[in-house]
Structures are given as C-alpha cells and as structure tokens.
Design an enzyme around this catalytic site. Structure first.
Site, mmCIF file in Angstrom:
data_model
loop_
_atom_site.group_PDB
_atom_site.id
_atom_site.type_symbol
_atom_site.label_atom_id
_atom_site.label_comp_id
_atom_site.label_asym_id
_atom_site.label_seq_id
_atom_site.Cartn_x
_atom_site.Cartn_y
_atom_site.Cartn_z
ATOM 1 N N TYR A 108 -29.302 -5.810 -45.506
ATOM 2 C CA TYR A 108 -27.728 -4.822 -45.856
ATOM 3 C C TYR A 108 -26.853 -4.376 -45.341
ATOM 4 C CZ TYR A 108 -26.640 -0.328 -47.870
ATOM 5 O OH TYR A 108 -27.029 1.488 -48.340
ATOM 6 N N ASP A 117 -22.886 -7.507 -38.303
ATOM 7 C CA ASP A 117 -22.340 -6.100 -38.038
ATOM 8 C C ASP A 117 -23.800 -5.625 -37.340
ATOM 9 O OD1 ASP A 117 -23.848 -3.935 -39.763
ATOM 10 O OD2 ASP A 117 -24.637 -4.487 -41.458
ATOM 11 N N LYS A 166 -23.833 4.498 -36.203
ATOM 12 C CA LYS A 166 -24.564 4.554 -36.055
ATOM 13 C C LYS A 166 -24.325 5.454 -34.483
ATOM 14 C CE LYS A 166 -27.586 3.092 -38.937
ATOM 15 N NZ LYS A 166 -28.563 4.099 -40.089
#
Length: 419
Positions: free
Chosen positions: A141, A234, A262
């Site tokens: 994702y 990623d 994050k």
C-alpha cells in the site's frame, strides 16, 4: 457522550462515521471506541476505559504518546505561529537530520502525508526517466493515489478495483507478488525500456507484516540498475522503526528514492520524499517536474519530527526488539495452547500475528489466515483493555513507552480469550 452515541452521530456526518475506512471496525464486527486522550503507551476513551495501545496512530508514536521532549518542541513551535506557507529553519534542521540518518537521501522535499510523498516520487521517477510504466507489488500500500490502487493492501484490499479510478490510469501499473523476483524479471524482459521505477515496501506492512526473502531486495536493486529504472523504497512505516536508518540500513540496500512519513512528524501530518541529488534536482523550481503544497514543511510538524529523531538517538532499539520478541513468543505459545496455531511475522518493534499454521510471505498467504478467529480475538482483547488494529492484515507496534507491566497485561488478556 459515549462512544456508541458519538458513532451514531458521526455516521450522519461522515461516510461510515469515520475519516479513514478501517476505523469503522467492520472487519472485526464491532463499533469503534472514541479516544479522548493518550499518554505513554496508553489510550483513554470517552467512556472512561483505558487501553494498552499497539496501534500508535498506525505507527508514528515510537516514543509513545505525549513524549515530553516532542510535546515541548511542538508547543514552542505553535507559540511562534502554526503555519507560514513560507520557508522556515525547521525544514533545514529536519532535512539535515534525515540526511545524517539516511545518507541515500541527499536532497528531499517535505510534504504533508505519505500519499503525497509516494505520488510525488512516482511522478519524479517518470519525469527523470521519461518512462511511463512502473512495478508495484500486490498487497503493498503506497497511499490512495489512483495509480497505486491496483491490488493495493490495507483497507484498499477490501475494495478491489475501486470505482473512480479509470482503467487508463492503472494501465501503466505492472503487478507482481511480493517476494517473487522472477515476476519482476519477466516485467523487465517485456517492458524494460518503458519501466520508470519499482516501488516497494522493503518490509511489507499493509498485508500484515511480511519480511523480504533473502536476496529479494538486492535482486530488485540489481534489476533496476541493469535496466536504468529507479528503485523507490516506501519507508513510510519502516523509516526509523526497523532501525535508526530504516530498512535500507538494516538490509544494506541503497534505493534511488525514499519516501517517509509517520515517525518524522512526531505524530503530526507529514511526509517526505528524497534521494540522489541528480534525481531530486529535476523537481521545480530547479527542474521541470512539478509538485507543491501549502502546508509542506509546516513548522510545528518539523519541530516535532526533529525532536522525535533526536530522542530516538538515545533509545535502545535492540532491547525493544528483544522485548517485542518475548511478547510475541508468549502470545504464540498461548494461542497454541488454545488449539489456535499462529504464524508471527516480526521485525524490530512491529509484528503481525496471523491465525494460520503456514508461513506468510505474500498477499495470497496473508489472505488465507483466519479472519473470523482474529475478530473474536480482537473483540475479547479490546474488552480487556488491549487496543489492536481492527483488521488481521495490519501491523501491531510496540514502543519505547511500553513497560513490562503493559506486556504482562497483554499476555494475561490473551490467556483469557475464549474461542
């Protein structure tokens, strides 16, 4: 108002009553609890209940909630103004720290979310190479930009072929199973001259936690080098969590571009993409690849992120990894005693416990885990004050704020689960 009445009200104002699909808890046949505040490794809901947290805002709070140094930095920044839409010193300070910890990111651009970071990195890869196609992995994702929603993981896996994404947009997206290097080779043999990049979660975190097989990441590096494509890591989840220098440090693989999010915002909305200077200088205003953002480099997020990375420099990653291993070994043993064998995938302070007796190395195997058993487990753990992600295909996270008592409470709760 209690959680039940708040959720009823929310459903009249937001689709499904939430601002992100998994929060609705449909996959565990429950309704969400509404959080009022958080501190350390604990959450407190509007109903007066306390939970040991293993979600941590889906990963950012590695130091725990309301870390004093991070909170102080954010408060000081707010006192100077919440947003400028102009350059500020905090952008430079955080970028310097990131470069120090992840040397492959010679230059970078701050954005406001992981989705922004990945969509911008893909655009840059296409602009730099002059190619259209890219390879992504089934179950990875990379945010909800249109091009990435082909066979995406996380909540997107429950809405395959989501409406609103034209086939033309995903026609340049080449898919392969995670950990299947031969499938990637086949794409390059067929379309190598038109593949701009391979984007990968170096440790998959959105079909549950799935580790790369030996040689998989190096094989991607070699193929990209051979065919002149860019390798994008990623690291929105893995950055600064699996090691101080991310997955690329842990596995000793150097990507061309990296996306972060994050942890680098210390809990505030933030994202970042960066890499080799030669590539990044194709971004406007130096180059011709366009990307912009009003809140990019927000001074509060920059201050919180810098304070977070500075604090992490004094933290013992090895000790937390050992404690996380002991916790997950204990959970697996308890489930086995109950006749529910599990497979635990784990790295550093992240793990997923699949209700399956088979190894989980890709999206197919993740999907074969017993979701109904997980739902039963989740419901009973929540009732005992253990807050887990409300889906079996997500990661759980430990933090430097967790105490031995928190872990023992978790194990004791697991002992009381009935199937």
């Amino acid at each position: 108002m209690d959680s039940k009445s708040l959720f009823a009200k929310a459903q009249t104002l937001m689709p499904g009553g939430v601002n992100s699909p998994l929060r609705a808890c449909k996959y565990v046949h429950a309704e969400p609890v509404f959080i009022q505040n958080a501190r350390g490794a604990h959450l407190f809901d509007v109903d007066g209940r306390e939970y040991v947290d293993y979600v941590f805002s889906w990963g950012p709070q590695l130091l725990g909630h309301q870390d004093p140094a991070v909170s102080e930095a954010a408060h000081k920044a707010i006192d100077l103004g919440s947003s400028y839409g102009a350059p500020c010193f905090g952008e430079i300070a955080l970028a310097e720290k990131i470069t120090e910890l992840i040397p492959s990111m010679e230059m970078m651009r701050m954005v406001s979310s992981g989705t922004e970071a990945t969509m911008s990195a893909l655009r840059l890869a296409r602009g730099y190479t002059g190619r259209k196609k890219f390879v992504k992995f089934i179950g990875n994702y990379h945010g909800h930009a249109d091009a990435f929603l082909a066979a995406a993981g996380s909540a997107a896996a429950t809405v395959p072929g989501t409406p609103g994404v034209p086939e033309e947009v995903t026609s340049h997206t080449l898919l392969a199973q995670y950990n299947d290097l031969d499938a990637v080779k086949a794409h390059f043999e067929t379309d190598g001259e038109d593949i701009a990049c391979v984007i990968v979660e170096p440790v998959a975190g959105n079909m549950g936690l799935v580790l790369p097989k030996d040689g998989f990441l190096q094989g991607l590096r070699d193929l990209c080098t051979q065919y002149g494509a860019l390798l994008i890591f990623d690291e929105v989840i893995t950055g600064f969590r699996v090691s101080p220098g991310g997955a690329q440090q842990r596995f000793d693989i150097t990507p061309d571009l990296t996306t972060l999010g994050k942890i680098i915002g210390g809990g505030f909305p933030v994202g970042c993409y960066g890499g080799k200077r030669e590539i990044m200088e194709h971004m406007a205003p130096v180059g011709t690849v366009f990307q912009a953002g009003t809140l990019s480099g927000n001074p509060v997020a920059m201050a919180a992120g810098l304070a977070t990375l500075n604090r992490l420099a004094d933290c013992d990653y090895d000790a937390l990894e050992a404690r996380t291993k002991a916790l997950t070994d204990g959970l697996a043993e308890i489930m086995a005693e109950k006749g529910k064998p599990v497979t635990v995938n784990r790295i550093a302070s992240a793990f997923t416990m699949y209700f399956s007796n088979k190894p989980v190395t890709n999206m197919i195997e993740s999907g074969q885990a017993d979701g109904e058993t997980f739902a039963t487990y989740w419901q009973q753990m929540l009732a005992q004050g253990i807050y887990l992600a409300p889906a079996g295909f997500e990661c759980a996270f430990t933090s430097f704020a967790h105490t031995d008592e928190d872990f023992e409470k978790t194990l004791e709760a697991a002992r009381k689960v009935e199937f």
